[in-house]
Design an enzyme around this catalytic site. Sequence first.
Site, PDB file in Angstrom:
ATOM      1  N   CYS A 170      40.440  21.532  -7.044  1.00 28.47           N
ATOM      2  CA  CYS A 170      39.348  22.252  -6.382  1.00 28.47           C
ATOM      3  C   CYS A 170      39.584  22.391  -4.886  1.00 28.47           C
ATOM      4  O   CYS A 170      39.842  23.474  -4.390  1.00 28.47           O
ATOM      5  CB  CYS A 170      38.014  21.551  -6.640  1.00 28.47           C
ATOM      6  N   CYS A 187      33.666  15.769  -4.817  1.00 24.99           N
ATOM      7  CA  CYS A 187      33.516  17.049  -4.122  1.00 24.99           C
ATOM      8  C   CYS A 187      32.090  17.223  -3.591  1.00 24.99           C
ATOM      9  O   CYS A 187      31.155  16.559  -4.037  1.00 24.99           O
ATOM     10  CB  CYS A 187      33.865  18.182  -5.086  1.00 24.99           C
ATOM     11  N   CYS A 210      41.532  37.417 -15.966  1.00 23.41           N
ATOM     12  CA  CYS A 210      42.736  36.605 -15.808  1.00 23.41           C
ATOM     13  C   CYS A 210      43.979  37.474 -15.609  1.00 23.41           C
ATOM     14  O   CYS A 210      44.904  37.087 -14.887  1.00 23.41           O
ATOM     15  CB  CYS A 210      42.942  35.704 -17.024  1.00 23.41           C
ATOM     16  N   GLU A 244      29.341  17.737  -6.242  1.00 14.67           N
ATOM     17  CA  GLU A 244      28.666  16.558  -6.792  1.00 14.67           C
ATOM     18  C   GLU A 244      27.640  15.982  -5.813  1.00 14.67           C
ATOM     19  O   GLU A 244      26.574  15.510  -6.221  1.00 14.67           O
ATOM     20  CB  GLU A 244      29.690  15.480  -7.143  1.00 14.67           C
ATOM     21  N   MET A 245      27.941  16.029  -4.526  1.00 16.94           N
ATOM     22  CA  MET A 245      27.010  15.512  -3.528  1.00 16.94           C
ATOM     23  C   MET A 245      25.712  16.314  -3.527  1.00 16.94           C
ATOM     24  O   MET A 245      24.630  15.765  -3.349  1.00 16.94           O
ATOM     25  CB  MET A 245      27.653  15.538  -2.139  1.00 16.94           C
ATOM     26  N   LYS A 246      25.822  17.609  -3.737  1.00 15.59           N
ATOM     27  CA  LYS A 246      24.617  18.444  -3.803  1.00 15.59           C
ATOM     28  C   LYS A 246      23.814  18.127  -5.062  1.00 15.59           C
ATOM     29  O   LYS A 246      22.584  18.135  -5.042  1.00 15.59           O
ATOM     30  CB  LYS A 246      24.988  19.923  -3.754  1.00 15.59           C
ATOM     31  N   CYS A 254      41.984  37.516 -20.839  1.00 13.72           N
ATOM     32  CA  CYS A 254      40.877  38.429 -20.528  1.00 13.72           C
ATOM     33  C   CYS A 254      41.238  39.334 -19.353  1.00 13.72           C
ATOM     34  O   CYS A 254      42.215  39.103 -18.633  1.00 13.72           O
ATOM     35  CB  CYS A 254      39.598  37.648 -20.221  1.00 13.72           C
ATOM     36  N   CYS A 290      42.110  31.603 -19.332  1.00 16.69           N
ATOM     37  CA  CYS A 290      42.518  31.871 -20.706  1.00 16.69           C
ATOM     38  C   CYS A 290      43.826  32.665 -20.741  1.00 16.69           C
ATOM     39  O   CYS A 290      44.566  32.629 -21.728  1.00 16.69           O
ATOM     40  CB  CYS A 290      41.427  32.610 -21.468  1.00 16.69           C
ATOM     41  N   HIS A 335      34.948  17.154 -11.275  1.00 16.43           N
ATOM     42  CA  HIS A 335      35.793  18.289 -11.645  1.00 16.43           C
ATOM     43  C   HIS A 335      37.137  18.306 -10.923  1.00 16.43           C
ATOM     44  O   HIS A 335      37.964  19.164 -11.200  1.00 16.43           O
ATOM     45  CB  HIS A 335      35.057  19.609 -11.395  1.00 16.43           C
ATOM     46  N   CYS A 390      37.669  33.730 -14.932  1.00 21.89           N
ATOM     47  CA  CYS A 390      37.841  33.944 -16.372  1.00 21.89           C
ATOM     48  C   CYS A 390      36.525  34.300 -17.055  1.00 21.89           C
ATOM     49  O   CYS A 390      35.491  33.662 -16.828  1.00 21.89           O
ATOM     50  CB  CYS A 390      38.436  32.687 -16.999  1.00 21.89           C
TER      51      CYS A 390
END
Length: 295
Positions: free
Chosen positions: A175, A47, A105, A50-52, A102, A99, A69, A113
């Site tokens: 994602c 994604c 959610c 990750e590149m950042k 909460c 979850c 992720h 969450c």
Amino acid sequence: MRTTGQVIRCKAAILWKPGAPFSIGEVEVAPPKAKEVRIKVVATGLCGTEMKVLGSKHLDLLYPTILGHEGAGIVESVGEGVSTVKPGDKVITLFLPQCGECTSCLNSEGNFCIQFKQSKTQLMSDGTSRFTCKGKSIYHFGNTSTFSEYTVIKEISVAKIDAVAPLEKVCLISCGFSTGFGAAINTANVTPGSTCAVFGLGGVGLSVVMGCKAAGAARIIGVDVNKEKFKKAQELGATECFNPQDLKKPIQEVLFDMTDAGIDFCFEAIGNLDVLAGRADSTSLNWLLIIWQRS
């Protein structure tokens, strides 16, 4: 499984310090503890997040760490109290956990969450890591760390999927796809018969296109400087595509003129502030809604 309760040694892409390249090495992955799941990662996406990180733009991370992720895999073992998945199940990872209990959610208008806000996403709930390499503890990332052949994730960050789902494709639901599709369906609430413009036809942008089509948009205009993406965009629902570099006028002026009153819904899926600033000029003055996807 015979590995249940045992430490698993496997390969992982480790980021030892900011700005360093990935280092492929052997890591030890500890068994899952209560409310945790250990997964054999079959497929993972790379994604923009990750590149950042690789570009040293996320200097608040703790190192060394294992990124990733957008993952899909098979449950290898589960910790005490896990009830939603079992060994052998196909699953995808969730960068934003659910979850299901909460106030966030349970609110249909949000999905952030509270446990994500309160947790240290580079460590497990007990404040420790499940990864070690040569005796050194390795930090998690986003409670997922899918750049490892095996990973340990909280149960609330795992979703069971259909047994016939192709893992190399559904990993993107973790994602990229859900971000784009959800922007059209849930955030913008694209209306039937509307006109939409999608700036950037990468993974997120194409997911927006699919979301707009699913919502019943009559006209979906794709915009990208890479014309090789146009065919796929049109296969997925784009009615027409433009390369701003081929136009004599700014793209926002062209779009505004060709749609009489302007675009109904405008999506920026590039993560470029300059592009975002100009998109308002192509949008209808009756209602202005720009969905910005920051990669």
